[in-house]
Design an enzyme around this catalytic site. Structure first.
Site, PDB file in Angstrom:
ATOM      1  N   ASP A 186       5.256  -7.412 -10.020  1.00  0.00           N
ATOM      2  CA  ASP A 186       4.277  -7.829 -11.027  1.00  0.00           C
ATOM      3  C   ASP A 186       3.925  -6.740 -12.044  1.00  0.00           C
ATOM      4  O   ASP A 186       3.220  -7.016 -13.011  1.00  0.00           O
ATOM      5  CB  ASP A 186       2.974  -8.271 -10.327  1.00  0.00           C
ATOM      6  CG  ASP A 186       3.106  -9.613  -9.630  1.00  0.00           C
ATOM      7  OD1 ASP A 186       3.780 -10.492 -10.191  1.00  0.00           O
ATOM      8  OD2 ASP A 186       2.533  -9.784  -8.538  1.00  0.00           O
TER       9      ASP A 186
ATOM     10  N   HIS B 285       2.858  -2.963  -1.710  1.00  0.00           N
ATOM     11  CA  HIS B 285       3.522  -4.156  -1.196  1.00  0.00           C
ATOM     12  C   HIS B 285       3.502  -4.124   0.313  1.00  0.00           C
ATOM     13  O   HIS B 285       3.627  -3.058   0.907  1.00  0.00           O
ATOM     14  CB  HIS B 285       4.976  -4.212  -1.691  1.00  0.00           C
ATOM     15  CG  HIS B 285       5.582  -5.568  -1.599  1.00  0.00           C
ATOM     16  ND1 HIS B 285       6.123  -6.053  -0.438  1.00  0.00           N
ATOM     17  CD2 HIS B 285       5.707  -6.543  -2.527  1.00  0.00           C
ATOM     18  CE1 HIS B 285       6.573  -7.270  -0.662  1.00  0.00           C
ATOM     19  NE2 HIS B 285       6.327  -7.610  -1.917  1.00  0.00           N
TER      20      HIS B 285
HETATM   21  C1  LIG Z   1       4.248 -10.899  -5.832  1.00  0.00           C
HETATM   22  C2  LIG Z   1       3.348 -10.155  -4.991  1.00  0.00           C
HETATM   23  O1  LIG Z   1       2.546 -10.744  -4.330  1.00  0.00           O
HETATM   24  S1  LIG Z   1       3.481  -8.482  -4.994  1.00  0.00           S
HETATM   25  C3  LIG Z   1       1.826  -7.900  -4.698  1.00  0.00           C
HETATM   26  C4  LIG Z   1       0.952  -8.163  -5.880  1.00  0.00           C
HETATM   27  N1  LIG Z   1      -0.396  -7.652  -5.675  1.00  0.00           N
HETATM   28  C5  LIG Z   1      -0.851  -6.559  -6.291  1.00  0.00           C
HETATM   29  O2  LIG Z   1      -0.169  -5.908  -7.065  1.00  0.00           O
HETATM   30  C6  LIG Z   1      -2.284  -6.204  -5.999  1.00  0.00           C
HETATM   31  C7  LIG Z   1      -2.449  -4.740  -5.663  1.00  0.00           C
HETATM   32  N2  LIG Z   1      -1.848  -4.442  -4.375  1.00  0.00           N
HETATM   33  C8  LIG Z   1      -2.509  -4.724  -3.209  1.00  0.00           C
HETATM   34  O3  LIG Z   1      -3.632  -5.203  -3.213  1.00  0.00           O
HETATM   35  C9  LIG Z   1      -1.811  -4.427  -1.882  1.00  0.00           C
HETATM   36  O4  LIG Z   1      -0.907  -3.360  -2.039  1.00  0.00           O
HETATM   37  C10 LIG Z   1      -1.064  -5.654  -1.345  1.00  0.00           C
HETATM   38  C11 LIG Z   1      -2.019  -6.852  -1.225  1.00  0.00           C
HETATM   39  C12 LIG Z   1       0.091  -6.044  -2.217  1.00  0.00           C
HETATM   40  C13 LIG Z   1      -0.512  -5.314   0.053  1.00  0.00           C
HETATM   41  O5  LIG Z   1      -1.582  -5.132   0.903  1.00  0.00           O
HETATM   42  P1  LIG Z   1      -1.439  -4.541   2.387  1.00  0.00           P
HETATM   43  O6  LIG Z   1      -0.039  -4.604   2.835  1.00  0.00           O
HETATM   44  O7  LIG Z   1      -2.448  -5.253   3.223  1.00  0.00           O
HETATM   45  O8  LIG Z   1      -1.801  -3.016   2.234  1.00  0.00           O
HETATM   46  P2  LIG Z   1      -3.196  -2.320   2.507  1.00  0.00           P
HETATM   47  O9  LIG Z   1      -4.272  -3.022   1.735  1.00  0.00           O
HETATM   48  O10 LIG Z   1      -3.353  -2.190   3.978  1.00  0.00           O
HETATM   49  O11 LIG Z   1      -2.971  -0.909   1.847  1.00  0.00           O
HETATM   50  C14 LIG Z   1      -2.672   0.275   2.557  1.00  0.00           C
HETATM   51  C15 LIG Z   1      -3.422   1.421   1.884  1.00  0.00           C
HETATM   52  O12 LIG Z   1      -2.992   1.532   0.512  1.00  0.00           O
HETATM   53  C16 LIG Z   1      -4.090   1.286  -0.373  1.00  0.00           C
HETATM   54  N3  LIG Z   1      -3.585   0.416  -1.450  1.00  0.00           N
HETATM   55  C17 LIG Z   1      -2.739  -0.618  -1.331  1.00  0.00           C
HETATM   56  N4  LIG Z   1      -2.476  -1.139  -2.544  1.00  0.00           N
HETATM   57  C18 LIG Z   1      -3.173  -0.401  -3.429  1.00  0.00           C
HETATM   58  C19 LIG Z   1      -3.301  -0.481  -4.815  1.00  0.00           C
HETATM   59  N5  LIG Z   1      -2.654  -1.400  -5.536  1.00  0.00           N
HETATM   60  N6  LIG Z   1      -4.126   0.394  -5.438  1.00  0.00           N
HETATM   61  C20 LIG Z   1      -4.791   1.338  -4.696  1.00  0.00           C
HETATM   62  N7  LIG Z   1      -4.680   1.464  -3.352  1.00  0.00           N
HETATM   63  C21 LIG Z   1      -3.897   0.584  -2.744  1.00  0.00           C
HETATM   64  C22 LIG Z   1      -5.146   0.565   0.450  1.00  0.00           C
HETATM   65  O13 LIG Z   1      -6.428   0.786  -0.067  1.00  0.00           O
HETATM   66  C23 LIG Z   1      -4.937   1.219   1.807  1.00  0.00           C
HETATM   67  O14 LIG Z   1      -5.528   2.496   1.754  1.00  0.00           O
HETATM   68  P3  LIG Z   1      -6.295   3.101   3.048  1.00  0.00           P
HETATM   69  O15 LIG Z   1      -5.213   3.327   4.048  1.00  0.00           O
HETATM   70  O16 LIG Z   1      -6.947   4.329   2.543  1.00  0.00           O
HETATM   71  O17 LIG Z   1      -7.272   2.050   3.476  1.00  0.00           O
HETATM   72  O1  LIG Z   2       6.581 -10.658  -0.449  1.00  0.00           O
HETATM   73  C1  LIG Z   2       5.377 -10.556  -0.735  1.00  0.00           C
HETATM   74  O2  LIG Z   2       4.503 -10.214   0.095  1.00  0.00           O
HETATM   75  C2  LIG Z   2       4.890 -10.833  -2.095  1.00  0.00           C
HETATM   76  C3  LIG Z   2       5.844 -11.579  -2.957  1.00  0.00           C
HETATM   77  O3  LIG Z   2       5.844 -12.789  -3.008  1.00  0.00           O
HETATM   78  C4  LIG Z   2       6.807 -10.832  -3.724  1.00  0.00           C
HETATM   79  O4  LIG Z   2       6.808  -9.603  -3.680  1.00  0.00           O
HETATM   80  O5  LIG Z   2       7.584 -11.472  -4.464  1.00  0.00           O
END
Ligand SMILES: CC(=O)SCCNC(=O)CCNC(=O)[C@H](O)C(C)(C)COP(=O)(O)OP(=O)(O)OC[C@H]1O[C@@H](n2cnc3c(N)ncnc32)[C@H](O)[C@@H]1OP(=O)(O)O
Ligand SMILES: O=C([O-])CC(=O)C(=O)O
Length: 436
Positions: A371, A314
């Site tokens: 999620d 997150h």
């Molecule tokens: C309601 C919502 O929107 S909640 C989020 C729902 N989305 C997901 O569950 C999808 C999976 N999660 C992700 O893609 C990300 O964690 C996000 C999009 C939620 C947040 O992204 P960001 O804040 O940009 O984090 P970022 O991508 O910079 O991640 C930091 C590090 O953790 C890693 N990382 C982050 N999430 C994950 C994951 N789910 N699985 C594996 N590695 C991950 C990245 O690869 C990165 O590694 P690095 O430093 O070696 O490059």
């Molecule tokens: O806050 C965020 O980046 C993603 C989101 O909507 C949540 O976690 O409910």
């Protein structure tokens, strides 16, 4: 540059830039969260902050939702999410988010009644549903239908006309569940039902989704309670991608329907709301591969193309998402009551356990997000995977509306317009076609 973050609120610190030394005022917007007027200062000196993904950009002031991502704290209008989850209802939380206070009994009755009176759709809007392909994904169906509301309520498009904004608010809260149910009916090829306004918002939605015209439909109170809880947990999350989209579109003074439709499209993506469906696909994939959780985790750690631990990580939470905690704690109970347990829940728990004891996830502070466990519950309630993100949209709707209204009323609002760091060609002369 000085260590500006270490300075207490109200003080000034020196910022040294190539064009001289500048005084930087440190402000405390919220206790424990220092804000620095760096953006304003940089703008005045002509510097552009390069912040892809707006990781460190405060694009708005807001009094709606407070998050402390390190401590895993979430509050709507100051009320802890745990208390709201336990004691409130989705309709009450919607009121709280939009109007800022918990309603009195009279206010809640009035709000509920107004919503009940607006659940019907114009017959011409219903006709839209027959135009989409049978296998259309319900998210674009929903966003298109919400966008189309602008064409039916052309008297309500002025964002500064407060009585009409109020009417649009009620229309959205009332009609989006109807539209969402019709998006489902469309995807399964079943006839559409009129709303039954003797029912509450969640019950009415369940009946329109799973019922049949002219047949009695008994709403299972356990199902309605579970869905109500999930809607509360999704109702707002400050400046997330879809809410920021709603605000950005609204900042051009686009109307509420257009802005919410844009928010639904932003939510669709698998890195945001679409993750709830992606988690279920992931769990099913692991199950079909023989349940080898360790193998899946090593594929994630090896950064295999397209393999992520969906429902983990997150932008703001660097600790356990408090909503995921509530959902995990209730998943056993809900799944036990409704579905008699679930093999995929066992895989999900094993996956979480494996990840949380692995340095890769610990170092990156990756925990389950909202999620991770929701899809299992939605599935047990009878929803197909493709439909999960529509349920997220129903929950997030009051948050989007609250943010749009707050943004429109805030005199500090400016049209959203980020800058860029140009990386293209410098000036060059046009070459005629025959010389290329
Ligand atoms: C309601 C919502 O929107 S909640 C989020 C729902 N989305 C997901 O569950 C999808 C999976 N999660 C992700 O893609 C990300 O964690 C996000 C999009 C939620 C947040 O992204 P960001 O804040 O940009 O984090 P970022 O991508 O910079 O991640 C930091 C590090 O953790 C890693 N990382 C982050 N999430 C994950 C994951 N789910 N699985 C594996 N590695 C991950 C990245 O690869 C990165 O590694 P690095 O430093 O070696 O490059
Ligand atoms: O806050 C965020 O980046 C993603 C989101 O909507 C949540 O976690 O409910």
């Amino acid at each position: 540059m000085s260590d500006a973050n270490a300075a207490p609120g109200g003080e000034t610190v020196a910022l040294r830039l190539p064009n001289g030394e500048h005084e930087l005022k440190v402000v405390h917007a919220v206790e424990g969260a220092p804000g620095i007027e760096l953006g304003k200062l940089l703008a005045s000196t002509g510097y552009i902050t390069h912040d892809p993904g707006f990781v460190n950009t405060g694009a708005a002031s807001s009094a709606i939702t407070y998050i402390d991502g390190d401590a895993g704290i979430l509050r709507y209008r100051g009320y802890p999410i745990e208390q709201l989850a336990q004691k409130s209802t989705f309709i009450e939380v919607s009121y709280l988010l939009i109007y800022g206070e918990l309603p009195t009994k009279t206010q809640l009755d009035d709000f509920t009644e107004k919503i009940q009176r607006h659940t019907l759709l114009h017959e011409d809007l219903k006709a839209f549903f027959s135009g989409f392909p049978r296998d259309a994904h319900p998210m674009p169906v929903l966003s298109s239908a919400v966008s189309a509301l602008s064409t039916f309520y052309q008297d309500s498009l002025n964002p500064f006309d407060e009585p009409n904004v109020e009417l649009s608010t009620i229309r959205l809260l009332a009609k989006v569940p109807t539209l969402a149910a019709y998006a489902y009916k469309k995807s399964v090829g079943q006839p559409l039902l009129y709303p039954d306004n003797s029912l509450g918002l969640v019950e009415n939605f369940l009946r329109m989704t799973f019922g049949f015209p002219a047949e009695p439909y008994e709403v299972d109170p356990e199902v309605a309670k579970a869905l109500d809880l999930l809607f509360i947990l999704h109702a707002d999350h400050e400046q997330n991608c879809s809410t920021s989209t709603v605000r950005l579109v609204g900042s051009s003074e686009a109307n509420l329907f257009a802005s919410i439709s844009a928010g639904i499209n932003a939510l669709f993506g698998p890195l945001h709301g679409g993750a709830n469906a992606a988690v279920l696909d992931m769990l099913e994939g692991i199950k079909n591969d023989g349940g080898d959780v360790a193998n899946f985790v090593s594929r994630v750690k090896n950064k295999e193309k397209g393999v992520k631990l969906m429902g983990f990580g997150h932008r703001v939470y660097k600790n356990y998402d408090p909503r995921a905690k509530i959902i995990k704690n209730t998943a056993d109970e809900i799944l036990g009551k409704i579905a008699g347990g679930d093999e995929l829940l066992d895989i999900a728990k094993k996956l979480e356990e494996t990840a949380l004891s692995d340095d890769y996830f610990v170092e990156r502070k990756l925990y389950p997000n909202v999620d991770f466990y929701t899809g299992l519950i939605y599935r047990a309630l009878g929803f197909p995977t493709k439909y999960f993100t529509v349920l997220f949209a129903l929950g997030r709707l009051p948050g989007w509306i609250a943010h749009w209204r707050e943004m429109i009323q805030d005199p500090a609002t400016k049209i959203g317009r980020p800058r860029q760091i140009y990386t293209g060609e410098t000036e060059r002369d046009y070459t005629p076609l025959e010389q290329r």
